[in-house]
Scaffold this active site. Structure first.
Site, mmCIF file in Angstrom:
data_model
loop_
_atom_site.group_PDB
_atom_site.id
_atom_site.type_symbol
_atom_site.label_atom_id
_atom_site.label_comp_id
_atom_site.label_asym_id
_atom_site.label_seq_id
_atom_site.Cartn_x
_atom_site.Cartn_y
_atom_site.Cartn_z
ATOM 1 C CG HIS A 22 -0.230 0.094 2.534
ATOM 2 N ND1 HIS A 22 0.322 1.265 3.018
ATOM 3 C CD2 HIS A 22 0.012 -0.840 3.465
ATOM 4 C CE1 HIS A 22 0.864 1.047 4.192
ATOM 5 N NE2 HIS A 22 0.708 -0.225 4.497
ATOM 6 C CD GLU A 91 2.132 -5.373 8.355
ATOM 7 O OE1 GLU A 91 2.322 -6.593 8.232
ATOM 8 O OE2 GLU A 91 2.869 -4.503 7.837
#
Length: 211
Positions: A22, A91
């Site tokens: 990202h 994550e």
């Protein structure tokens, strides 16, 4: 610990596994550990994500997956992807170290702490071990490697989780991920070469507009 992906037929896996981290957030910019905190992209992060889309041209995606967090979903959208949501691409859960920098954690502990070597402590969330993150990566690979027989696969996710996934794909010790730097907005490409997992491109950053 060596993490080996589930059995597959790599001789049939002609496609490439494309990893997109990202774009920038305020915490990735400041070096704060960002696990489950759902932060948006910065303005620069959005620029990175759009530019990263140019690195994805020419691929024939048979499958696209992204973490459910908005920084990954927005990056995928700006890069021109339409992924399915995959919870296992979240994550690392940093537990009590969420939102803290390595410098702060080392000052508190009094030694050269490393998340890959020393792990995390519970906080508002339980936290995860590196092996638990690797187990999630193995589940992702069990899903995507068969799809490589039909084309390329895009995974949009996060720095530490994608680094660990790469060690699992390569069948290496998972703490090797500490040596795989991965910048916000970067694109990396993995593939099978003569039935062996290999890295084609790593941490390629897009060219940004100059105006």
């Amino acid at each position: 610990m060596s993490a080996t992906p589930p059995p597959t037929h790599p001789h049939e896996a002609a496609g490439k596994l494309v990893l997109l981290r990202h774009g920038e957030t305020e915490w990735s910019k400041s070096g704060q550990h960002t696990g489950r905190t759902d932060l948006p992209l910065t303005e620069h992060g959005e620029v990175l994500a759009r530019a990263a889309g140019k690195l994805l041209t020419g691929y024939n995606f048979a499958l696209q997956l992204a973490s459910p967090l908005q920084r990954a979903q927005r990056t995928a959208q700006l890069a021109g992807l339409s992924p399915q949501t995959e919870e296992d691409l979240l994550e690392w859960d940093y537990g009590g170290y969420e939102g803290r920098t390595t410098k702060e954690i080392r000052a508190e502990l009094g030694y050269a702490w490393s998340v890959f070597r020393d792990g995390v402590v519970p906080g508002q969330t339980p936290g995860e071990t590196v092996e638990e993150v690797a187990a999630r990566a193995s589940r992702v690979l069990a899903r995507v490697i068969p799809a490589l027989a039909d084309g390329d696969v895009a995974l949009v996710g996060h720095g530490h989780a994608l680094r660990i996934l790469t060690t699992v794909f390569l069948r290496q010790e998972v703490r090797m991920a500490a040596q795989l730097l991965l910048d916000a907005g970067s694109v990396s490409v993995l593939q099978f070469e003569r039935e062996q997992p290999a890295v084609r491109t790593w941490n390629r950053l897009p060219s940004l507009p100059t105006d």
